[in-house]
Scaffold this motif. Structure first.
Motif, PDB file in Angstrom:
ATOM      1  N   ALA A 128      -5.712   0.443  -2.691  1.00  0.00           N
ATOM      2  CA  ALA A 128      -5.796  -0.335  -1.432  1.00  0.00           C
ATOM      3  C   ALA A 128      -6.022   0.314  -0.099  1.00  0.00           C
ATOM      4  CB  ALA A 128      -4.417  -1.038  -1.360  1.00  0.00           C
ATOM      5  N   GLU A 129      -5.557   1.322   0.078  1.00  0.00           N
ATOM      6  CA  GLU A 129      -5.944   2.241   1.190  1.00  0.00           C
ATOM      7  C   GLU A 129      -5.326   3.736   0.871  1.00  0.00           C
ATOM      8  OE1 GLU A 129      -3.571   0.868   4.416  1.00  0.00           O
ATOM      9  OE2 GLU A 129      -1.872   0.705   3.553  1.00  0.00           O
ATOM     10  N   TRP A 130      -6.167   4.672   1.650  1.00  0.00           N
ATOM     11  CA  TRP A 130      -5.792   6.037   1.794  1.00  0.00           C
ATOM     12  C   TRP A 130      -6.203   6.862   2.994  1.00  0.00           C
ATOM     13  CZ3 TRP A 130      -9.854   9.604   2.216  1.00  0.00           C
ATOM     14  CH2 TRP A 130     -10.919   9.170   1.756  1.00  0.00           C
ATOM     15  N   VAL A 131      -5.305   7.878   3.228  1.00  0.00           N
ATOM     16  CA  VAL A 131      -5.847   8.807   4.239  1.00  0.00           C
ATOM     17  C   VAL A 131      -5.482  10.088   3.789  1.00  0.00           C
ATOM     18  CG1 VAL A 131      -3.680   8.751   5.633  1.00  0.00           C
ATOM     19  CG2 VAL A 131      -6.063   8.906   6.581  1.00  0.00           C
ATOM     20  N   VAL A 132      -6.407  11.058   4.381  1.00  0.00           N
ATOM     21  CA  VAL A 132      -5.976  12.590   4.149  1.00  0.00           C
ATOM     22  C   VAL A 132      -6.126  12.958   5.930  1.00  0.00           C
ATOM     23  CG1 VAL A 132      -6.447  14.848   3.621  1.00  0.00           C
ATOM     24  CG2 VAL A 132      -6.609  12.870   2.082  1.00  0.00           C
ATOM     25  N   GLN A 133      -4.910  13.444   6.400  1.00  0.00           N
ATOM     26  CA  GLN A 133      -5.277  14.032   7.797  1.00  0.00           C
ATOM     27  C   GLN A 133      -4.440  15.339   7.967  1.00  0.00           C
ATOM     28  OE1 GLN A 133      -6.150  12.653  10.882  1.00  0.00           O
ATOM     29  NE2 GLN A 133      -5.839  14.645  11.441  1.00  0.00           N
ATOM     30  N   GLY A 134      -5.080  16.360   8.741  1.00  0.00           N
ATOM     31  CA  GLY A 134      -4.513  17.302   8.870  1.00  0.00           C
ATOM     32  C   GLY A 134      -3.499  17.631  10.169  1.00  0.00           C
ATOM     33  N   LYS A 135      -2.542  18.631  10.148  1.00  0.00           N
ATOM     34  CA  LYS A 135      -1.996  18.620  11.323  1.00  0.00           C
ATOM     35  C   LYS A 135      -2.638  19.066  12.592  1.00  0.00           C
ATOM     36  CE  LYS A 135       0.011  23.092   9.925  1.00  0.00           C
ATOM     37  NZ  LYS A 135       1.045  23.904   9.360  1.00  0.00           N
ATOM     38  N   GLN A 136      -3.876  19.729  12.206  1.00  0.00           N
ATOM     39  CA  GLN A 136      -4.761  20.484  13.218  1.00  0.00           C
ATOM     40  C   GLN A 136      -5.746  19.631  13.199  1.00  0.00           C
ATOM     41  OE1 GLN A 136      -3.713  22.894  15.135  1.00  0.00           O
ATOM     42  NE2 GLN A 136      -2.118  23.738  13.814  1.00  0.00           N
ATOM     43  N   SER A 137      -6.649  19.510  14.303  1.00  0.00           N
ATOM     44  CA  SER A 137      -7.722  18.765  14.587  1.00  0.00           C
ATOM     45  C   SER A 137      -9.089  19.126  13.740  1.00  0.00           C
ATOM     46  CB  SER A 137      -8.001  18.645  16.069  1.00  0.00           C
ATOM     47  OG  SER A 137      -8.535  20.146  16.342  1.00  0.00           O
ATOM     48  N   ASP A 138      -9.142  20.215  13.247  1.00  0.00           N
ATOM     49  CA  ASP A 138     -10.020  20.728  12.426  1.00  0.00           C
ATOM     50  C   ASP A 138      -9.891  20.655  10.962  1.00  0.00           C
ATOM     51  OD1 ASP A 138     -11.971  22.231  10.692  1.00  0.00           O
ATOM     52  OD2 ASP A 138     -11.721  24.112  11.820  1.00  0.00           O
ATOM     53  N   PRO A 139     -10.538  19.449  10.233  1.00  0.00           N
ATOM     54  CA  PRO A 139     -10.033  19.161   8.973  1.00  0.00           C
ATOM     55  C   PRO A 139     -10.263  20.302   7.895  1.00  0.00           C
ATOM     56  CG  PRO A 139     -12.440  18.343   9.557  1.00  0.00           C
ATOM     57  CD  PRO A 139     -11.921  18.859  10.845  1.00  0.00           C
ATOM     58  N   LEU A 140     -11.066  21.262   8.177  1.00  0.00           N
ATOM     59  CA  LEU A 140     -11.204  22.424   7.131  1.00  0.00           C
ATOM     60  C   LEU A 140      -9.843  23.313   7.174  1.00  0.00           C
ATOM     61  CD1 LEU A 140     -14.786  23.708   8.075  1.00  0.00           C
ATOM     62  CD2 LEU A 140     -13.790  22.309   5.947  1.00  0.00           C
ATOM     63  N   LEU A 141      -8.862  22.984   8.177  1.00  0.00           N
ATOM     64  CA  LEU A 141      -7.521  23.481   7.888  1.00  0.00           C
ATOM     65  C   LEU A 141      -6.565  22.983   7.261  1.00  0.00           C
ATOM     66  CD1 LEU A 141      -7.492  25.005  11.686  1.00  0.00           C
ATOM     67  CD2 LEU A 141      -8.166  26.293   9.698  1.00  0.00           C
ATOM     68  N   CYS A 142      -7.033  21.652   6.694  1.00  0.00           N
ATOM     69  CA  CYS A 142      -5.953  20.787   5.999  1.00  0.00           C
ATOM     70  C   CYS A 142      -5.752  21.052   4.729  1.00  0.00           C
ATOM     71  CB  CYS A 142      -6.629  19.431   6.067  1.00  0.00           C
ATOM     72  SG  CYS A 142      -5.433  18.401   5.293  1.00  0.00           S
TER      73      CYS A 142
END
Length: 267
Positions: A4-18
């Motif tokens: 139905a829905e999903w998200v992956v969000q890092g605590k830092q703005s750079d997604p490579l650090l997630c």
């Protein structure tokens, strides 16, 4: 199953650090939460948590993993972690680690190993660790003390004295990994799993299943509601020492106190 829905969000703005990751494939959805490193070693330029989540995502996407039951799957994932660092001499705190939670449509079950969480038809299974609650309380005590001594908000954002205070405890807790008991907890670390620590929940056709990492302090039945609750808590308690006690707070330039991953599945 329907995503139905999903998200992956890092605590830092750079997604490579997630250090969180999501795997979606026919009949399987999985959330991976790479564990924050207790050591300083980098893995091909990445943190050990990011390295672990990438390694386990590859393993979950393999055909070999498709037909496994819960014990077979978590043993396989743990073995993949171990094989990724075979030949290296590592201190205990340097091992790549991760928690994983899976919905397997073939077995119609949710399987959890670690402190990821799930919501099944509105019923929460948090898998939080007693040792984390102990560390969070100690960190909160230190931060309250520092504020009583006149430490400013800016100073607390610049350097977290509470996190420094619980450093020895965070390293001590590694001795309890995959050992049943009041302080024991499951985590994939390449050292072998404890099958009796696997959490299994049945799922019926038509059930709503939400899988998430512990970056959501309040897991609710939609992504929007979960995000709104997180935003409110970050506004009220950015250091994560009062209404949302945690082993770490939001850094000054960060968007949250932890990486987060959310996936809502209609079985």
């Amino acid at each position: 199953m329907k995503i139905a829905e999903w998200v992956v969000q890092g605590k830092q703005s750079d997604p490579l650090l997630c250090e969180d990751a999501l795997v979606l494939r026919p009949q399987l959805a999985a959330v991976i939460d790479g564990v924050t490193s207790k050591g300083g070693r980098l893995w091909q330029g990445r943190s050990s948590g990011r390295y672990a989540s990438e390694c386990l995502a590859r393993a979950l996407n393999s055909e070999e993993a498709a037909g496994m039951n819960s014990v077979q799957l978590f043993a396989y994932l743990d073995r993949c972690l171990r094989e990724s660092w075979m030949g290296k001499t590592l201190e205990t705190q340097e091992l790549p680690r991760a928690s994983v939670i899976v919905y397997n449509e073939r077995f119609r079950q949710v399987w959890s190993y670690g402190d990821c969480q799930c919501l099944i038809n509105g019923v929460l299974h948090s898998h939080s660790k007693p040792v984390d609650r102990l560390a969070a309380d100690l960190r909160a005590f230190v931060l309250e003390y520092e504020q009583l001594q006149g430490k400013t908000e800016e100073a607390l954002f610049a350097e977290d004295p509470g996190r420094a205070a619980i450093g020895p405890l965070l390293r001590m807790q590694l001795a309890f990994e995959n050992h049943p008991g009041p302080w024991g907890y499951p985590v994939l670390n390449g050292q072998g799993i404890c099958p009796e620590m696997i959490a299994v929940y049945p799922v019926q056709p038509g059930d709503e299943v939400i899988l998430a990492s512990d970056g959501y302090p309040m897991l609710l039945n939609t992504l929007e509601k979960s995000e709104q609750a997180l935003a409110r808590l970050l506004q009220e308690d950015p250091h994560c020492c009062r209404t949302n006690r945690s082993t770490k707070g939001k850094e000054a330039a960060a968007v949250s106190y932890d990486d987060r991953c959310y996936c809502r599945v209609l079985a």
